[in-house]
Design a protein around this motif. Sequence first.
Motif, PDB file in Angstrom:
ATOM      1  N   ILE A  98       0.770  -1.175  -0.031  1.00 28.84           N
ATOM      2  CA  ILE A  98       0.023  -0.066  -0.041  1.00 28.84           C
ATOM      3  C   ILE A  98       0.831   1.226   0.084  1.00 28.84           C
ATOM      4  CG2 ILE A  98      -1.535   1.385   1.493  1.00 28.84           C
ATOM      5  CD1 ILE A  98      -3.158  -0.964   2.065  1.00 28.84           C
ATOM      6  N   ILE A  99       2.023   1.351   0.871  1.00 30.37           N
ATOM      7  CA  ILE A  99       2.779   2.443   0.731  1.00 30.37           C
ATOM      8  C   ILE A  99       3.335   2.360  -0.515  1.00 30.37           C
ATOM      9  CG2 ILE A  99       5.106   3.565   1.861  1.00 30.37           C
ATOM     10  CD1 ILE A  99       4.021   1.925   4.675  1.00 30.37           C
ATOM     11  N   LEU A 100       3.919   1.601  -1.134  1.00 30.34           N
ATOM     12  CA  LEU A 100       4.555   1.570  -2.145  1.00 30.34           C
ATOM     13  C   LEU A 100       3.706   1.839  -3.558  1.00 30.34           C
ATOM     14  CD1 LEU A 100       7.384   1.333  -3.345  1.00 30.34           C
ATOM     15  CD2 LEU A 100       7.081  -1.070  -3.750  1.00 30.34           C
ATOM     16  N   TYR A 101       2.618   1.074  -3.582  1.00 32.92           N
ATOM     17  CA  TYR A 101       1.838   1.380  -4.815  1.00 32.92           C
ATOM     18  C   TYR A 101       0.502   1.749  -4.511  1.00 32.92           C
ATOM     19  CZ  TYR A 101       5.190  -1.974  -6.780  1.00 32.92           C
ATOM     20  OH  TYR A 101       6.526  -2.607  -7.086  1.00 32.92           O
ATOM     21  N   GLY A 102       0.049   2.188  -3.343  1.00 34.78           N
ATOM     22  CA  GLY A 102      -1.352   2.772  -3.178  1.00 34.78           C
ATOM     23  C   GLY A 102      -2.339   1.524  -2.845  1.00 34.78           C
ATOM     24  N   ASN A 103      -3.709   2.141  -2.501  1.00 34.33           N
ATOM     25  CA  ASN A 103      -4.582   0.991  -2.160  1.00 34.33           C
ATOM     26  C   ASN A 103      -4.921   0.359  -3.737  1.00 34.33           C
ATOM     27  OD1 ASN A 103      -5.054   1.858   0.406  1.00 34.33           O
ATOM     28  ND2 ASN A 103      -6.200   3.666  -0.206  1.00 34.33           N
ATOM     29  N   ASN A 104      -5.485  -0.701  -3.284  1.00 42.11           N
ATOM     30  CA  ASN A 104      -5.764  -1.647  -4.302  1.00 42.11           C
ATOM     31  C   ASN A 104      -4.635  -2.007  -5.365  1.00 42.11           C
ATOM     32  OD1 ASN A 104      -8.607  -1.887  -3.581  1.00 42.11           O
ATOM     33  ND2 ASN A 104      -9.021   0.116  -4.543  1.00 42.11           N
ATOM     34  N   TYR A 105      -3.504  -2.057  -4.773  1.00 42.20           N
ATOM     35  CA  TYR A 105      -2.306  -2.215  -5.469  1.00 42.20           C
ATOM     36  C   TYR A 105      -2.498  -3.374  -6.360  1.00 42.20           C
ATOM     37  CZ  TYR A 105      -1.315  -5.585  -1.673  1.00 42.20           C
ATOM     38  OH  TYR A 105      -1.683  -6.535  -0.677  1.00 42.20           O
ATOM     39  N   TRP A 106      -3.070  -4.472  -5.658  1.00 39.60           N
ATOM     40  CA  TRP A 106      -3.273  -5.617  -6.593  1.00 39.60           C
ATOM     41  C   TRP A 106      -3.998  -5.416  -7.966  1.00 39.60           C
ATOM     42  CZ3 TRP A 106      -5.461  -4.785  -1.884  1.00 39.60           C
ATOM     43  CH2 TRP A 106      -6.818  -4.447  -1.968  1.00 39.60           C
ATOM     44  N   HIS A 107      -4.604  -4.538  -8.315  1.00 35.30           N
ATOM     45  CA  HIS A 107      -5.189  -4.393  -9.635  1.00 35.30           C
ATOM     46  C   HIS A 107      -3.861  -3.952 -10.288  1.00 35.30           C
ATOM     47  CE1 HIS A 107      -9.243  -4.790  -8.460  1.00 35.30           C
ATOM     48  NE2 HIS A 107      -9.046  -4.069  -7.375  1.00 35.30           N
ATOM     49  N   THR A 108      -3.149  -3.158 -10.118  1.00 38.75           N
ATOM     50  CA  THR A 108      -2.003  -2.504 -10.829  1.00 38.75           C
ATOM     51  C   THR A 108      -0.864  -3.492 -11.149  1.00 38.75           C
ATOM     52  OG1 THR A 108      -1.276  -1.071  -9.091  1.00 38.75           O
ATOM     53  CG2 THR A 108      -2.730  -0.042 -10.667  1.00 38.75           C
ATOM     54  N   HIS A 109      -0.666  -4.182 -10.214  1.00 32.72           N
ATOM     55  CA  HIS A 109       0.338  -5.171  -9.827  1.00 32.72           C
ATOM     56  C   HIS A 109      -0.245  -6.458  -9.479  1.00 32.72           C
ATOM     57  CE1 HIS A 109       2.555  -1.506  -9.481  1.00 32.72           C
ATOM     58  NE2 HIS A 109       3.511  -1.915  -9.847  1.00 32.72           N
ATOM     59  N   PRO A 110      -0.854  -7.212 -10.334  1.00 32.24           N
ATOM     60  CA  PRO A 110      -1.625  -8.521 -10.154  1.00 32.24           C
ATOM     61  C   PRO A 110      -0.412  -9.478  -9.513  1.00 32.24           C
ATOM     62  CG  PRO A 110      -1.421  -8.015 -12.476  1.00 32.24           C
ATOM     63  CD  PRO A 110      -0.874  -6.599 -11.807  1.00 32.24           C
ATOM     64  N   GLU A 111       0.709  -9.157  -9.831  1.00 31.41           N
ATOM     65  CA  GLU A 111       1.698 -10.367  -9.342  1.00 31.41           C
ATOM     66  C   GLU A 111       1.585 -10.494  -7.733  1.00 31.41           C
ATOM     67  OE1 GLU A 111       4.284  -6.672  -9.872  1.00 31.41           O
ATOM     68  OE2 GLU A 111       2.487  -7.468 -10.722  1.00 31.41           O
TER      69      GLU A 111
END
Length: 92
Positions: free
Chosen positions: A58-71
Amino acid sequence: FAVFCELLKECMAKYGNIHMEQAEQLVKSASFSLFREANCFSGITFFSHERSFHWAMIILYGNNYWHTHPEYVAIPKDYDALEDCYEFENKE
């Protein structure tokens, strides 16, 4: 708390492929906004039910990071070893 912050930095550096100095700055800048909710029982309960990997992403990629970083929909298989090793090394 200090060990938790160190684990966040290690996690961001490893899985976000950033330098430790950048991870440290991200944790410092996120600390106030991310952790201010953990000042009461319900806040601590909300905050502590997730693993540090989740908060690092979350700190690195923001909320819902799994949408932009599915890995990172699932925690990487080697994360448990990183967490166990890091916590073991820092217990005293």
